[in-house]
Scaffold this motif. Structure first.
Motif, PDB file in Angstrom:
ATOM      1  N   LEU A 194     -45.800  41.053  37.828  1.00  0.00           N
ATOM      2  CA  LEU A 194     -46.730  42.002  38.435  1.00  0.00           C
ATOM      3  C   LEU A 194     -47.478  41.305  39.571  1.00  0.00           C
ATOM      4  CD1 LEU A 194     -48.337  44.665  38.510  1.00  0.00           C
ATOM      5  CD2 LEU A 194     -49.818  43.702  36.727  1.00  0.00           C
ATOM      6  N   VAL A 195     -47.378  41.860  40.768  1.00  0.00           N
ATOM      7  CA  VAL A 195     -48.021  41.274  41.945  1.00  0.00           C
ATOM      8  C   VAL A 195     -49.016  42.275  42.500  1.00  0.00           C
ATOM      9  CG1 VAL A 195     -47.618  39.993  44.077  1.00  0.00           C
ATOM     10  CG2 VAL A 195     -45.754  40.242  42.412  1.00  0.00           C
ATOM     11  N   PRO A 212     -45.313  45.044  22.961  1.00  0.00           N
ATOM     12  CA  PRO A 212     -44.601  43.770  22.758  1.00  0.00           C
ATOM     13  C   PRO A 212     -43.212  43.745  23.368  1.00  0.00           C
ATOM     14  CG  PRO A 212     -44.913  44.955  20.668  1.00  0.00           C
ATOM     15  CD  PRO A 212     -45.752  45.632  21.691  1.00  0.00           C
ATOM     16  N   ARG A 213     -42.679  44.911  23.743  1.00  0.00           N
ATOM     17  CA  ARG A 213     -41.381  44.940  24.424  1.00  0.00           C
ATOM     18  C   ARG A 213     -41.455  44.217  25.775  1.00  0.00           C
ATOM     19  NH1 ARG A 213     -37.147  48.833  25.111  1.00  0.00           N
ATOM     20  NH2 ARG A 213     -35.548  47.736  26.301  1.00  0.00           N
ATOM     21  N   PHE A 214     -42.659  44.145  26.362  1.00  0.00           N
ATOM     22  CA  PHE A 214     -42.815  43.571  27.693  1.00  0.00           C
ATOM     23  C   PHE A 214     -43.508  42.213  27.636  1.00  0.00           C
ATOM     24  CE2 PHE A 214     -42.525  48.119  28.424  1.00  0.00           C
ATOM     25  CZ  PHE A 214     -41.646  48.187  29.495  1.00  0.00           C
ATOM     26  N   HIS A 215     -43.000  41.308  28.446  1.00  0.00           N
ATOM     27  CA  HIS A 215     -43.693  40.046  28.702  1.00  0.00           C
ATOM     28  C   HIS A 215     -44.129  40.085  30.157  1.00  0.00           C
ATOM     29  CE1 HIS A 215     -44.772  35.878  29.065  1.00  0.00           C
ATOM     30  NE2 HIS A 215     -43.800  35.646  29.918  1.00  0.00           N
ATOM     31  N   VAL A 216     -45.448  40.175  30.389  1.00  0.00           N
ATOM     32  CA  VAL A 216     -45.979  40.360  31.739  1.00  0.00           C
ATOM     33  C   VAL A 216     -46.605  39.061  32.225  1.00  0.00           C
ATOM     34  CG1 VAL A 216     -47.572  41.670  33.182  1.00  0.00           C
ATOM     35  CG2 VAL A 216     -46.407  42.801  31.277  1.00  0.00           C
ATOM     36  N   PHE A 217     -46.226  38.645  33.425  1.00  0.00           N
ATOM     37  CA  PHE A 217     -46.919  37.530  34.085  1.00  0.00           C
ATOM     38  C   PHE A 217     -47.293  37.981  35.485  1.00  0.00           C
ATOM     39  CE2 PHE A 217     -42.383  37.079  34.099  1.00  0.00           C
ATOM     40  CZ  PHE A 217     -42.003  36.669  35.368  1.00  0.00           C
ATOM     41  N   SER A 235     -37.011  40.178  34.634  1.00  0.00           N
ATOM     42  CA  SER A 235     -36.208  41.396  34.501  1.00  0.00           C
ATOM     43  C   SER A 235     -36.506  42.395  35.605  1.00  0.00           C
ATOM     44  CB  SER A 235     -36.480  42.051  33.143  1.00  0.00           C
ATOM     45  OG  SER A 235     -36.298  41.154  32.078  1.00  0.00           O
ATOM     46  N   ALA A 236     -37.768  42.442  36.070  1.00  0.00           N
ATOM     47  CA  ALA A 236     -38.164  43.392  37.103  1.00  0.00           C
ATOM     48  C   ALA A 236     -39.457  42.914  37.750  1.00  0.00           C
ATOM     49  CB  ALA A 236     -38.348  44.791  36.519  1.00  0.00           C
ATOM     50  N   VAL A 237     -39.717  43.420  38.958  1.00  0.00           N
ATOM     51  CA  VAL A 237     -40.922  43.061  39.709  1.00  0.00           C
ATOM     52  C   VAL A 237     -41.629  44.339  40.133  1.00  0.00           C
ATOM     53  CG1 VAL A 237     -41.856  41.883  41.741  1.00  0.00           C
ATOM     54  CG2 VAL A 237     -39.837  40.937  40.569  1.00  0.00           C
ATOM     55  N   ILE A 238     -42.942  44.372  39.934  1.00  0.00           N
ATOM     56  CA  ILE A 238     -43.778  45.431  40.505  1.00  0.00           C
ATOM     57  C   ILE A 238     -44.719  44.753  41.497  1.00  0.00           C
ATOM     58  CG2 ILE A 238     -45.533  47.177  40.081  1.00  0.00           C
ATOM     59  CD1 ILE A 238     -44.387  47.609  37.337  1.00  0.00           C
ATOM     60  N   ALA A 239     -44.635  45.142  42.759  1.00  0.00           N
ATOM     61  CA  ALA A 239     -45.436  44.502  43.807  1.00  0.00           C
ATOM     62  C   ALA A 239     -46.233  45.537  44.576  1.00  0.00           C
ATOM     63  CB  ALA A 239     -44.533  43.721  44.767  1.00  0.00           C
ATOM     64  N   ALA A 240     -47.502  45.214  44.824  1.00  0.00           N
ATOM     65  CA  ALA A 240     -48.340  46.099  45.638  1.00  0.00           C
ATOM     66  C   ALA A 240     -47.787  46.160  47.054  1.00  0.00           C
ATOM     67  CB  ALA A 240     -49.774  45.595  45.636  1.00  0.00           C
ATOM     68  N   HIS A 241     -47.960  47.313  47.691  1.00  0.00           N
ATOM     69  CA  HIS A 241     -47.473  47.478  49.058  1.00  0.00           C
ATOM     70  C   HIS A 241     -48.192  46.544  50.022  1.00  0.00           C
ATOM     71  CE1 HIS A 241     -47.491  49.718  53.022  1.00  0.00           C
ATOM     72  NE2 HIS A 241     -46.222  49.443  52.832  1.00  0.00           N
ATOM     73  N   THR A 242     -49.461  46.268  49.744  1.00  0.00           N
ATOM     74  CA  THR A 242     -50.263  45.403  50.602  1.00  0.00           C
ATOM     75  C   THR A 242     -50.730  44.190  49.812  1.00  0.00           C
ATOM     76  OG1 THR A 242     -51.042  47.334  51.839  1.00  0.00           O
ATOM     77  CG2 THR A 242     -52.285  45.279  52.105  1.00  0.00           C
TER      78      THR A 242
END
Length: 320
Positions: A194-195, A212-217, A235-242
Motif C-alpha cells: 500500500l503506497v 488475516p487473508r491479507f498481509h499489508v506493508f 501479490s498486488a500494489v495499491i498506489a495513490a495517484h499523487t
C-alpha cells in the motif's frame, strides 16, 4: 445450491441471537462433548445446552491477524482433535457439527481463513458445502481442505472440481494436519503493498484489508515503495495517484519493469482530474475511488490476484 435427492435447496439462513456464537463458547462446546452422558432417559446434548445457555450472546464481528479455521464435522471427537491440534499452535478454531451451522458461521464471521470439512454428514454433506461456498462470491475465495474417511478417487475428483485445495484421509496425525492447514492458508495469503502518503487514508486502507487473508506493508513515497517491492514478495500494489516524490503512474511503470505481471491498482480521490479510462489506458490494472466501498475494493484486489495465479496442482489425498 442444487438439490440432492429429496433434500431442499441450501439457502443462506437468517441469523438470530441464539445462532450467533463467539469462539469461547464454541471451544467450551467441543470440550463439553467429552461429557456426553445419559440424563433423563435420553442422551445429554452439550450443543443444545450451549445454545440455550448462550441465547443472548452475539457473535462478535472481530477482525484479527490470527488465522481462524472453520471446522465442520459431525464427529465430536474429531472436532475436539482439530481444536487441540490447531489452537495449541496459534490458530483459532470455530466448530460446526453440520453444514447448516457452517453456513451460518460463514455469514456471521468475516475472519475465516480456511474451512476444514468432512464429506459424509447427516442431512447435507461436505460436497454441498463446497458447492454453496463456490457459488457465493463472498466465500468463494476462502480455501477449503477436505478431511474425510473416504479415499475413493471418485470423491477426490468431485471435491477438487468443487474448489477444494487439499484432501486428507482420516485418521490424520497432528503434524500432517498442521502442515496442510498452514500450507493452505499461506497459499492463499495476499501480500499487498500500500503506497499512500495521507495517514488517515492509509489507516482506512489498512483497516479495509485487516483480514488475516491479507498481509499489508506500507510506504508513503514512491522510492520507499520500490525498495519494499524489491525486498518483499508482493501479490498486488495499491498506489495513490499523487505521491510526494513521483506520480502513481510513474511508480506503476517502475514496478512493471521489475515484475510486469503484478497487479497495480491506482487510488484516486473523487475530485481527481483524471478519469478511470485514462488510468487504465496508462497501464493501471484497476482504479479504486475514494470514498471506499470496502467489499468492492477487496473483491477488486482478489479478482486481479486470482487471475494472475496459475492453477495449482493439488496433491493426492494422503493417509497418516
Amino acid at each position: 445450491m442444487t438439490e440432492s435427492g429429496n433434500q431442499p435447496t441450501l439457502t443462506a439462513p437468517g441469523l438470530n441471537t441464539t445462532e450467533k456464537r463467539d469462539d469461547d463458547i464454541m471451544r467450551r462446546f467441543v470440550r463439553r462433548m467429552r461429557t456426553v452422558e445419559w440424563q433423563r432417559g435420553r442422551w445429554y446434548d452439550p450443543w443444545e445446552a450451549t445454545m440455550t445457555a448462550s441465547e443472548n450472546v452475539s457473535c462478535p464481528a472481530q477482525v484479527t491477524k490470527t488465522p481462524t479455521v472453520l471446522a465442520v464435522d459431525d464427529e465430536p471427537e474429531f472436532l475436539e482433535f482439530i481444536v487441540e491440534a490447531l489452537e495449541e499452535n496459534g490458530i483459532s478454531v470455530i466448530c460446526a457439527d453440520s453444514v447448516e451451522k457452517a453456513v451460518r458461521y460463514l455469514h456471521a464471521r468475516s475472519d475465516i481463513s480456511l474451512v476444514i470439512t468432512d464429506l459424509a454428514m447427516p442431512e447435507r454433506d461436505g460436497c454441498q458445502l463446497l458447492e454453496y461456498k463456490q457459488q457465493n462470491l463472498r466465500f468463494a475465495d476462502i480455501p477449503c481442505l477436505v478431511c474425510s474417511g473416504h479415499s475413493s478417487h471418485d470423491w477426490l475428483g468431485e471435491v477438487l472440481g468443487l474448489g477444494a485445495v487439499d484432501y486428507i484421509v482420516k485418521p490424520v496425525s497432528i503434524e500432517t494436519l498442521l502442515t496442510r492447514v498452514r500450507r493452505a492458508i499461506e497459499r492463499t495469503t495476499v501480500s499487498l503493498l500500500l503506497v499512500e502518503p495521507d495517514r488517515p487514508v492509509a489507516a482506512l486502507m489498512e483497516r479495509t484489508f485487516s483480514h488475516p487473508r491479507f498481509h499489508v506493508f506500507s510506504a508513503r513515497t514512491g522510492k520507499a515503495a520500490l525498495d519494499l517491492f524489491r525486498q518483499q514478495q508482493t501479490s498486488a500494489v495499491i498506489a495513490a495517484h499523487t505521491l510526494p516524490d513521483m506520480s502513481g503512474l510513474s511508480l506503476l511503470d517502475k514496478i512493471k519493469e521489475v515484475d510486469p505481471g503484478v497487479p497495480v491498482l491506482i487510488l484516486v480521490r473523487k475530485d481527481a482530474n483524471i478519469s478511470r479510462q485514462q488510468l487504465i489506458a496508462s497501464g493501471a490494472d484497476e482504479v479504486i475511488s475514494l470514498p471506499l466501498c470496502n467489499l468492492e475494493t477487496v473483491n477488486q484486489v482478489l479478482t486481479l490476484v486470482r487471475a494472475r495465479q496459475p492453477r495449482q496442482k493439488v496433491p493426492a489425498p494422503v493417509r497418516r
